[in-house]
Design a protein around this motif. Structure first.
Motif, short mmCIF file in Angstrom:
data_model
loop_
_atom_site.label_atom_id
_atom_site.label_comp_id
_atom_site.label_asym_id
_atom_site.label_seq_id
_atom_site.Cartn_x
_atom_site.Cartn_y
_atom_site.Cartn_z
N THR A 89 37.38 -67.20 -36.31
CA THR A 89 38.21 -67.68 -37.30
C THR A 89 37.87 -67.43 -38.85
OG1 THR A 89 39.03 -69.54 -35.80
CG2 THR A 89 39.47 -69.72 -38.33
N ALA A 90 38.81 -66.63 -39.35
CA ALA A 90 38.63 -66.08 -40.68
C ALA A 90 39.81 -65.33 -41.31
CB ALA A 90 37.35 -65.30 -40.61
N VAL A 91 39.86 -65.09 -42.47
CA VAL A 91 40.73 -64.08 -43.05
C VAL A 91 40.06 -62.50 -42.77
CG1 VAL A 91 42.05 -63.14 -44.93
CG2 VAL A 91 41.68 -65.78 -44.47
N TYR A 92 41.06 -61.62 -42.29
CA TYR A 92 40.23 -60.47 -42.15
C TYR A 92 40.94 -59.36 -42.96
CZ TYR A 92 38.11 -61.73 -37.73
OH TYR A 92 37.35 -62.37 -36.62
N TYR A 93 39.99 -58.68 -43.57
CA TYR A 93 40.49 -57.56 -44.59
C TYR A 93 40.08 -56.35 -44.14
CZ TYR A 93 40.50 -61.88 -47.91
OH TYR A 93 40.81 -62.79 -48.26
N CYS A 94 41.01 -55.38 -44.38
CA CYS A 94 40.70 -53.80 -44.26
C CYS A 94 40.58 -53.42 -45.31
CB CYS A 94 41.96 -53.01 -43.74
SG CYS A 94 43.58 -53.24 -44.42
N ASN A 95 39.77 -52.28 -45.28
CA ASN A 95 39.04 -51.48 -46.79
C ASN A 95 38.78 -49.99 -46.40
OD1 ASN A 95 35.86 -50.72 -47.72
ND2 ASN A 95 37.37 -51.58 -49.06
N LEU A 96 39.12 -49.58 -47.47
CA LEU A 96 39.18 -47.77 -47.42
C LEU A 96 38.40 -47.59 -48.65
CD1 LEU A 96 40.13 -45.14 -46.89
CD2 LEU A 96 42.24 -45.74 -48.26
N LYS A 97 37.34 -46.68 -48.34
CA LYS A 97 36.47 -46.21 -49.34
C LYS A 97 36.73 -44.40 -49.36
CE LYS A 97 32.71 -49.62 -49.38
NZ LYS A 97 33.56 -50.63 -48.80
N GLN A 98 37.28 -44.11 -50.44
CA GLN A 98 37.52 -42.68 -50.98
C GLN A 98 36.62 -42.38 -51.80
OE1 GLN A 98 41.73 -42.74 -51.01
NE2 GLN A 98 42.31 -41.83 -49.03
N ALA A 99 36.68 -41.08 -52.10
CA ALA A 99 36.06 -40.55 -53.35
C ALA A 99 36.94 -41.12 -54.48
CB ALA A 99 36.06 -39.04 -53.22
N MET A 100 38.12 -41.35 -54.52
CA MET A 100 38.95 -41.81 -55.76
C MET A 100 38.58 -43.17 -55.94
SD MET A 100 40.15 -39.16 -56.80
CE MET A 100 41.78 -39.78 -57.79
N GLY A 101 38.37 -44.18 -54.84
CA GLY A 101 38.08 -45.47 -55.10
C GLY A 101 37.94 -46.31 -53.86
N ASP A 102 37.79 -47.59 -54.17
CA ASP A 102 37.49 -48.54 -53.11
C ASP A 102 38.70 -49.38 -53.22
OD1 ASP A 102 34.54 -50.50 -52.42
OD2 ASP A 102 36.22 -50.31 -51.23
N TYR A 103 39.52 -49.67 -51.86
CA TYR A 103 40.41 -50.39 -51.80
C TYR A 103 40.52 -51.29 -50.61
CZ TYR A 103 42.06 -45.90 -54.28
OH TYR A 103 41.99 -44.78 -54.95
N GLY A 105 42.90 -54.32 -48.46
CA GLY A 105 44.23 -55.04 -48.12
C GLY A 105 44.41 -56.54 -48.42
N GLN A 106 45.29 -57.09 -48.34
CA GLN A 106 45.43 -58.56 -48.42
C GLN A 106 45.05 -59.48 -47.50
OE1 GLN A 106 47.57 -56.90 -47.00
NE2 GLN A 106 48.90 -58.19 -45.77
N GLY A 107 44.54 -59.07 -46.55
CA GLY A 107 44.05 -60.01 -45.64
C GLY A 107 45.21 -60.51 -44.68
N THR A 108 44.56 -60.77 -43.54
CA THR A 108 45.52 -61.56 -42.24
C THR A 108 44.56 -62.45 -41.71
OG1 THR A 108 46.90 -61.12 -40.29
CG2 THR A 108 44.80 -59.77 -40.52
N GLN A 109 45.21 -63.66 -41.46
CA GLN A 109 44.55 -64.90 -40.86
C GLN A 109 44.32 -65.04 -39.50
OE1 GLN A 109 43.01 -67.63 -42.62
NE2 GLN A 109 42.12 -67.87 -40.61
N VAL A 110 43.27 -65.06 -39.18
CA VAL A 110 43.01 -65.13 -37.66
C VAL A 110 42.39 -66.24 -37.08
CG1 VAL A 110 41.78 -64.40 -35.57
CG2 VAL A 110 42.66 -62.62 -37.06
N THR A 111 42.95 -67.27 -36.39
CA THR A 111 42.70 -68.55 -36.09
C THR A 111 42.62 -68.76 -34.71
OG1 THR A 111 43.79 -69.57 -37.95
CG2 THR A 111 43.20 -71.05 -36.20
N VAL A 112 41.17 -69.01 -34.20
CA VAL A 112 40.91 -69.00 -32.93
C VAL A 112 41.05 -70.67 -32.32
CG1 VAL A 112 39.54 -68.32 -30.78
CG2 VAL A 112 40.06 -66.99 -32.70
N SER A 113 41.49 -71.32 -31.60
CA SER A 113 41.25 -72.61 -31.23
C SER A 113 40.36 -72.77 -29.97
CB SER A 113 42.87 -73.26 -30.92
OG SER A 113 43.47 -72.62 -29.98
N SER A 114 39.79 -73.87 -29.99
CA SER A 114 38.90 -74.00 -28.95
C SER A 114 39.58 -74.78 -27.62
CB SER A 114 37.57 -74.76 -29.27
OG SER A 114 38.17 -75.89 -29.75
#
Length: 114
Positions: A89-103, A105-114
């Motif tokens: 359970t967490a907010v998951y973020y994607c990341n892109l590293k290019q020569a031009m920069g480090d970018y 995403g806004q995040g997407t919530q993943v919740t896992v119930s027991s």
């Protein structure tokens, strides 16, 4: 470059989710793409990444359960998550590293119930 992540949600333990991250710009095999997550009260941590040489890296906690992949033609990064556990359970973020920069995403919530 903008990244939009989606696909999160609420799932029971043992279930699966597939996250997607679409970039507004083109990506190529030289870019470093990755997924990170941040649980409440914890630091952001690397989940998985795929570099230019396609040698994927996974956090020990997700090895064998998560699979990262990318579709360069669609400028999209994926994270297939199986056998999800409450500790995923967490907010998951994607990341892109290019020569031009480090970018990020806004995040997407993943919740896992027991």
């Amino acid at each position: 470059v903008q990244l939009q992540a989606f696909g999160g949600g609420l799932v029971q333990a043992g279930g699966s989710l597939k996250l997607s991250c679409v970039t507004s710009g083109s990506i190529d095999s030289n870019d470093l793409l990755g997924w990170y997550r941040q649980a409440p009260g914890k630091q952001r941590e690397l989940v998985a990444r795929v570099p230019a040489n396609d040698k994927t890296t996974y956090a020990d906690s997700v090895k064998g359960r998560f699979t990262i992949s990318r579709d360069l033609a669609k400028n999209t990064l994926y994270l297939q998550m199986n056998s999800l556990q409450p500790e995923d359970t967490a907010v998951y973020y994607c990341n892109l590293k290019q020569a031009m920069g480090d970018y990020w995403g806004q995040g997407t919530q993943v919740t896992v119930s027991s």
